[in-house]
Design an enzyme around this catalytic site. Structure first.
Site, PDB file in Angstrom:
ATOM      1  CD  GLU A 272      -2.727   1.125   2.567  1.00  0.00           C
ATOM      2  OE1 GLU A 272      -3.710   1.882   2.629  1.00  0.00           O
ATOM      3  OE2 GLU A 272      -2.419   0.329   3.492  1.00  0.00           O
ATOM      4  CE  LYS A 333      -9.000   1.097   2.513  1.00  0.00           C
ATOM      5  NZ  LYS A 333      -8.053   1.411   3.601  1.00  0.00           N
ATOM      6  CB  CYS A 385      -5.594  -1.306   4.223  1.00  0.00           C
ATOM      7  SG  CYS A 385      -5.382  -1.090   6.005  1.00  0.00           S
TER       8      CYS A 385
END
Length: 508
Positions: A272, A333, A385
Site C-alpha cells: 500500500e 479503495k 488494507c
C-alpha cells in the site's frame, strides 16, 4: 426453567466475569489462536445474563464489549500515540472512547435480546445466537462498519474451517455461539435427569466440530494446472518518514532495489502506497518500472491517485493500486478507515489535535463495481488494507476472478496484535472464496495464502526482504460466494420471528 427476572444491579463480580468473558474471545484470534475458548466465553456471558432485565442487559453487554474490544482492538492506541502526534493522556482517552463506543453495540444487542425474549430463559437461550449474528452484521456497516473480531474468523485454524466456504464467517460464528448455548442446555437437562435430551443435543452440536476436519479435502474451486511465479517486496519503511518529502526518493529506491533480481516474475507486488506520490506526479517512476519489467511481467503497486471524480464533480485524492507492465487497470479503495483516510465531521475536528491531521487523511472513496486488474492472463481482484475485513464485499468482488490480492501498511500498529489479526482475516477471505491470496505489506505480514486459508510462504515481520513463491489461478464459485451471508442472517431472522413470546407463548 424459571421465568423470574432479578431487576437488581449487576454485582462487581458479575461485571468482572463479563469483562473476562469478552477478553477470552480475544485469545481465540491470532497471535494466540486458542479458538476452543469461544464457546466457553459464550457460556459465561449467557449464564450471567439469563435473569437480567433489558436495562441491566444493556450494561452487561457493554461490559462484555469492553472486555472484547478493550483487549482485542486497543492496538489503535499505537497509531494514535506513536504516529498521531498525540500526547499519551489524550491517546488513552481516545482509545477508551473508541473501545467504549464499540462496546455500546454489544450493549444494544443484549438489550434487544432481552426485549425480544421477555422473561423466558429457554427463549433467551434459543434467541442468543440469532441476536449475536444480527449484532455482528449491524457492526459491519453502521458508521462505515467495523467488521473485526468475528468469532468465526478464528476457526481458520479450527475444526469448523471447512464450513467457511459454505456458510461464511457469520455462519461459522452462529455455530460457535450455538455450541455455547448447547452446553448450557445439556447441563440443565442433565440436572433434570433428562439424559437422552442432553445426549441428543450434545451429539447434534458436536457433529460439525467432529466432521469438519474430514472435509478439508473438499474442493469447491478448480485450480489451474500451472502456477504463476510471484514476488512481494516488504520495504519495512518506518512510519515516521512514510510521508516525509525528504525521504520519498529513498523509499522508491528501496523497492526498486528489492526488485532488482525479480523483474521477470509473472507478478510482482509492492504494498500500500509503496510509491508515496500521486500517480500524476509519478510518471518517471512508472516509466522506469515499465522499462525494467520483463515482457510477460506485471508489477502491482499501491499509489495515491489524484484526479477528477465524476461522482464528486471535483478533483480528489484516492488510495489506489495500479498494474504496470504486462497488465493494466487501477483500483480505488472503497472502504476508507475513519480518521486514518478521512475525518468524519472534519469541519469541526481538523486542527483540534494532531491525530485529526494525519498525513493522507483526506481520501475519497472509489466508485462501486470496479473491474479487477489484469496481470497477463490473470484477473486479479485487489483489496486495500481494511477492505479485506468485509466478508460479503470480498465474496462479491471475488466472482469471476482468478486471484485475490491485498496490500496494507500495518506499520501504524507496531508490535501489537493488530497485524496478526489482519492477517488472519485475510486468510478467512481466501478460505471463503477458495482462491489464493497474495498479501503485500510494508513491514509484515507479507505472505502467500492458499485456497484453504493456509500460509504457504511468508516474510518475518519488521524485516526488509523479498518473498518469492507461486500461486495458482482458481475458477468456479464456493457456495458462500453465491449466497453471501444471507442464509445465516435469514436463519437468525427466522429464529427471532418464531421464538418470540407472541409466537410461542408457552415456551418455559
Amino acid at each position: 426453567m424459571t421465568n423470574r427476572l432479578h431487576p437488581t444491579s449487576l454485582s462487581w463480580f458479575h461485571l468482572l466475569a463479563l469483562l473476562v468473558a469478552g477478553s477470552l474471545q480475544t485469545l481465540t484470534f491470532s497471535p494466540f489462536n486458542w479458538w476452543w475458548l469461544a464457546p466457553f466465553s459464550i457460556v459465561i456471558a449467557a449464564c450471567i445474563c439469563l435473569s437480567l432485565t433489558p436495562r441491566l442487559l444493556f450494561r452487561a453487554g457493554w461490559a462484555f464489549g469492553l472486555g472484547l474490544f478493550g483487549s482485542g482492538v486497543s492496538w489503535v492506541y499505537v497509531s494514535i500515540s506513536e504516529h498521531g502526534n498525540t500526547s499519551i493522556p489524550v491517546a488513552i482517552l481516545l482509545t477508551l472512547v473508541f473501545v467504549g463506543g464499540l462496546a455500546l453495540l454489544h450493549g444494544a444487542a443484549f438489550w434487544a435480546w432481552g426485549k425480544l425474549a421477555k422473561t423466558s430463559q429457554s427463549r433467551r437461550l434459543l434467541l442468543f445466537p440469532a441476536v449475536w449474528i444480527i449484532g455482528d452484521w449491524v457492526r459491519s456497516w453502521l458508521l462505515t462498519g467495523f467488521p473485526w473480531l468475528y468469532l468465526g474468523t478464528a476457526q481458520v485454524d479450527g475444526p469448523l474451517a471447512s464450513f467457511a466456504p459454505v456458510i461464511g464467517v457469520h455462519g461459522v460464528t452462529f455455530w460457535i455461539v450455538l455450541s455455547g448455548i448447547a452446553i448450557i442446555f445439556c447441563y440443565r437437562f442433565a440436572r433434570a435427569a433428562r439424559f437422552s435430551a442432553a445426549i441428543a443435543i450434545a451429539f447434534a452440536v458436536a457433529l460439525p466440530w467432529m466432521s469438519g476436519p474430514l472435509m478439508t479435502n473438499v474442493q469447491w474451486t478448480i485450480l489451474a494446472d500451472e502456477p504463476k511465479t510471484v514476488a512481494a517486496m516488504q520495504g519495512n519503511i518506518p512510519q515516521q518518514i512514510k510521508w516525509d518529502p525528504e525521504f520519498l526518493k529513498e523509499q522508491i529506491y528501496t523497492y526498486l532495489t528489492l526488485t532488482q533480481n525479480d523483474w521477470d516474475q509473472d507478478l510482482i507486488l509492492w504494498p500500500e502506497t509503496a510509491i508515496p506520490i500521486p500517480q500524476d506526479q509519478a510518471g518517471k517512476v512508472i516509466e522506469h518500472i515499465q522499462a525494467e519489467l520483463g515482457p510477460d511481467s506485471t508489477l502491482i503497486t499501491g499509489i495515491p491517485w489524484y484526479g477528477f471524480s465524476n461522482s464528486l464533480e471535483d478533483f480528489t485524492f484516492r488510495n489506489s493500486i495500479m498494474a504496470i507492465g504486462n497488465g493494466d487497470g487501477i483500483y480505488h479503495k472503497q472502504k476508507l478507515v475513519p480518521f486514518g483516510e478521512y475525518v468524519p465531521l472534519q469541519q469541526w475536528l481538523r486542527g483540534v489535535i494532531g491525530f485529526f491531521d494525519l498525513p493522507m487523511s483526506s481520501f475519497s472513496p472509489g466508485p462501486e463495481n470496479q473491474a479487477p486488474l489484469k496481470a497477463g492472463d490473470l484477473r486479479v481482484m485487489p483489496f486495500i488494507c481494511y477492505e479485506v475485513a468485509y466478508p460479503d464485499f470480498v465474496a462479491s468482488y471475488a466472482r469471476n476472478t482468478d486471484l485475490l490480492l491485498t496490500v496494507s501498511n500495518d506499520g501504524w500498529f507496531g508490535h501489537s496484535a493488530g497485524p496478526h489479526q489482519h492477517m488472519q482475516i485475510a486468510r478467512m477471505r481466501a478460505l471463503e472464496t477458495g482462491r489464493y491470496m497474495l498479501r503485500g505489506t510494508n513491514n509484515g505480514i507479507t505472505a502467500v495464502i492458499d485456497h484453504k486459508g493456509q500460509i504457504t510462504d511468508t516474510i518475518e515481520q519488521f524485516t526488509q526482504g523479498t518473498l518469492r513463491s507461486k500461486v495458482y489461478a482458481a475458477s468456479g464459485h464456493t457456495p458462500y460466494m453465491q449466497t453471501g451471508s444471507w442464509p445465516a442472517l435469514t436463519l437468525a431472522l427466522i429464529l427471532i420471528v418464531f421464538v418470540r413470546e407472541r409466537v410461542i407463548p408457552k415456551l418455559s
